[in-house]
Design a protein around this motif. Structure first.
Motif, PDB file in Angstrom:
ATOM      1  N   LYS A  18      69.221  31.327  15.376  1.00 21.80           N
ATOM      2  CA  LYS A  18      70.472  32.057  15.518  1.00 21.80           C
ATOM      3  C   LYS A  18      70.418  33.219  14.538  1.00 21.80           C
ATOM      4  CE  LYS A  18      73.287  28.162  16.889  1.00 21.80           C
ATOM      5  NZ  LYS A  18      74.452  27.311  16.564  1.00 21.80           N
ATOM      6  N   ILE A  19      70.853  34.383  14.981  1.00 21.26           N
ATOM      7  CA  ILE A  19      70.944  35.551  14.105  1.00 21.26           C
ATOM      8  C   ILE A  19      72.344  35.528  13.506  1.00 21.26           C
ATOM      9  CG2 ILE A  19      70.807  38.061  13.962  1.00 21.26           C
ATOM     10  CD1 ILE A  19      69.061  37.946  16.501  1.00 21.26           C
ATOM     11  N   ILE A  20      72.398  35.425  12.180  1.00 21.55           N
ATOM     12  CA  ILE A  20      73.677  35.241  11.501  1.00 21.55           C
ATOM     13  C   ILE A  20      73.863  36.266  10.384  1.00 21.55           C
ATOM     14  CG2 ILE A  20      73.792  32.769  11.989  1.00 21.55           C
ATOM     15  CD1 ILE A  20      72.956  32.337   9.024  1.00 21.55           C
ATOM     16  N   VAL A  21      75.109  36.427   9.986  1.00 21.55           N
ATOM     17  CA  VAL A  21      75.474  37.209   8.801  1.00 21.55           C
ATOM     18  C   VAL A  21      75.889  36.182   7.755  1.00 21.55           C
ATOM     19  CG1 VAL A  21      77.030  38.927   7.848  1.00 21.55           C
ATOM     20  CG2 VAL A  21      76.308  39.100  10.232  1.00 21.55           C
ATOM     21  N   ALA A  22      75.229  36.208   6.587  1.00 16.99           N
ATOM     22  CA  ALA A  22      75.508  35.204   5.564  1.00 16.99           C
ATOM     23  C   ALA A  22      75.328  35.793   4.171  1.00 16.99           C
ATOM     24  CB  ALA A  22      74.589  34.008   5.737  1.00 16.99           C
ATOM     25  N   ASP A  23      75.969  35.162   3.213  1.00 16.66           N
ATOM     26  CA  ASP A  23      75.757  35.494   1.810  1.00 16.66           C
ATOM     27  C   ASP A  23      74.345  35.024   1.452  1.00 16.66           C
ATOM     28  OD1 ASP A  23      75.825  35.896  -0.899  1.00 16.66           O
ATOM     29  OD2 ASP A  23      77.724  34.852  -1.211  1.00 16.66           O
ATOM     30  N   ASN A  24      73.593  35.848   0.725  1.00 14.84           N
ATOM     31  CA  ASN A  24      72.203  35.487   0.453  1.00 14.84           C
ATOM     32  C   ASN A  24      72.066  34.302  -0.504  1.00 14.84           C
ATOM     33  OD1 ASN A  24      72.914  36.785  -1.922  1.00 14.84           O
ATOM     34  ND2 ASN A  24      70.963  37.837  -2.116  1.00 14.84           N
ATOM     35  N   ARG A  25      73.155  33.858  -1.126  1.00 10.59           N
ATOM     36  CA  ARG A  25      73.087  32.695  -2.010  1.00 10.59           C
ATOM     37  C   ARG A  25      73.216  31.381  -1.250  1.00 10.59           C
ATOM     38  NH1 ARG A  25      77.657  34.950  -5.876  1.00 10.59           N
ATOM     39  NH2 ARG A  25      78.393  35.437  -3.792  1.00 10.59           N
ATOM     40  N   ARG A  26      73.580  31.440   0.008  1.00 12.78           N
ATOM     41  CA  ARG A  26      73.734  30.235   0.829  1.00 12.78           C
ATOM     42  C   ARG A  26      72.388  29.775   1.369  1.00 12.78           C
ATOM     43  NH1 ARG A  26      78.593  27.994  -0.163  1.00 12.78           N
ATOM     44  NH2 ARG A  26      80.136  29.629  -0.248  1.00 12.78           N
ATOM     45  N   ALA A  27      72.317  28.493   1.728  1.00 12.31           N
ATOM     46  CA  ALA A  27      71.094  27.921   2.287  1.00 12.31           C
ATOM     47  C   ALA A  27      70.800  28.536   3.652  1.00 12.31           C
ATOM     48  CB  ALA A  27      71.243  26.410   2.428  1.00 12.31           C
ATOM     49  N   ARG A  28      69.562  28.425   4.084  1.00 13.92           N
ATOM     50  CA  ARG A  28      69.130  29.018   5.349  1.00 13.92           C
ATOM     51  C   ARG A  28      69.987  28.562   6.524  1.00 13.92           C
ATOM     52  NH1 ARG A  28      63.816  26.714   7.699  1.00 13.92           N
ATOM     53  NH2 ARG A  28      65.312  25.117   8.237  1.00 13.92           N
ATOM     54  N   ASN A  29      70.266  27.273   6.614  1.00 11.24           N
ATOM     55  CA  ASN A  29      71.083  26.741   7.700  1.00 11.24           C
ATOM     56  C   ASN A  29      72.488  26.379   7.218  1.00 11.24           C
ATOM     57  OD1 ASN A  29      68.993  27.032   9.489  1.00 11.24           O
ATOM     58  ND2 ASN A  29      68.295  24.944   9.295  1.00 11.24           N
ATOM     59  N   GLY A  30      72.886  26.929   6.095  1.00  9.13           N
ATOM     60  CA  GLY A  30      74.190  26.607   5.518  1.00  9.13           C
ATOM     61  C   GLY A  30      75.306  27.445   6.101  1.00  9.13           C
ATOM     62  N   ARG A  31      76.346  27.588   5.300  1.00  8.77           N
ATOM     63  CA  ARG A  31      77.538  28.295   5.733  1.00  8.77           C
ATOM     64  C   ARG A  31      77.230  29.775   6.003  1.00  8.77           C
ATOM     65  NH1 ARG A  31      82.454  27.835   1.741  1.00  8.77           N
ATOM     66  NH2 ARG A  31      82.947  30.017   1.926  1.00  8.77           N
ATOM     67  N   PHE A  32      77.817  30.323   7.063  1.00  5.28           N
ATOM     68  CA  PHE A  32      77.605  31.717   7.405  1.00  5.28           C
ATOM     69  C   PHE A  32      78.932  32.387   7.727  1.00  5.28           C
ATOM     70  CE2 PHE A  32      77.027  29.283  11.276  1.00  5.28           C
ATOM     71  CZ  PHE A  32      77.803  29.967  12.202  1.00  5.28           C
ATOM     72  N   ILE A  33      78.929  33.701   7.767  1.00  2.09           N
ATOM     73  CA  ILE A  33      80.133  34.474   8.025  1.00  2.09           C
ATOM     74  C   ILE A  33      80.357  34.649   9.519  1.00  2.09           C
ATOM     75  CG2 ILE A  33      81.265  36.706   7.654  1.00  2.09           C
ATOM     76  CD1 ILE A  33      79.538  36.905   5.059  1.00  2.09           C
ATOM     77  N   GLU A  34      79.297  35.039  10.240  1.00  2.00           N
ATOM     78  CA  GLU A  34      79.432  35.318  11.661  1.00  2.00           C
ATOM     79  C   GLU A  34      78.096  35.128  12.368  1.00  2.00           C
ATOM     80  OE1 GLU A  34      80.800  39.049  14.534  1.00  2.00           O
ATOM     81  OE2 GLU A  34      80.771  39.295  12.362  1.00  2.00           O
TER      82      GLU A  34
END
Length: 80
Positions: A18-34
């Motif tokens: 999945k192509i996601i927008v996430a904070d770079n401090r989060r885990a690879r499959n962790g919480r994401f923004i969108e």
């Protein structure tokens, strides 16, 4: 810092990303923004291999998000 990157899903030896927008401090499959698309490297049909919301990617880049190297290559290769 916000990044646009891949999150790996799928079973063993059958990757699906999945192509996601996430904070770079989060885990690879962790919480994401969108979630803004997907990438299926095993799919034969090029039309079904990648799906991206180009307008949302442009929005996030305008607001300071950085593309990962793999997402950058996917955008170049499959941009419609």
């Amino acid at each position: 810092m916000v990044k646009i990157r891949l999150a790996r899903h799928g079973s063993n030896k059958r990757p699906f990303y999945k192509i996601i927008v996430a904070d770079n401090r989060r885990a690879r499959n962790g919480r994401f923004i969108e979630k803004i698309g997907f990438f299926n490297p095993l799919q034969k049909d090029k039309n079904k291999k990648v799906s991206m919301k180009i307008k949302r990617i442009a929005f996030w880049i305008k607001n300071g998000a950085i593309l990962s190297e793999r997402v950058k290559n996917i955008c170049k290769t499959y941009n419609k």
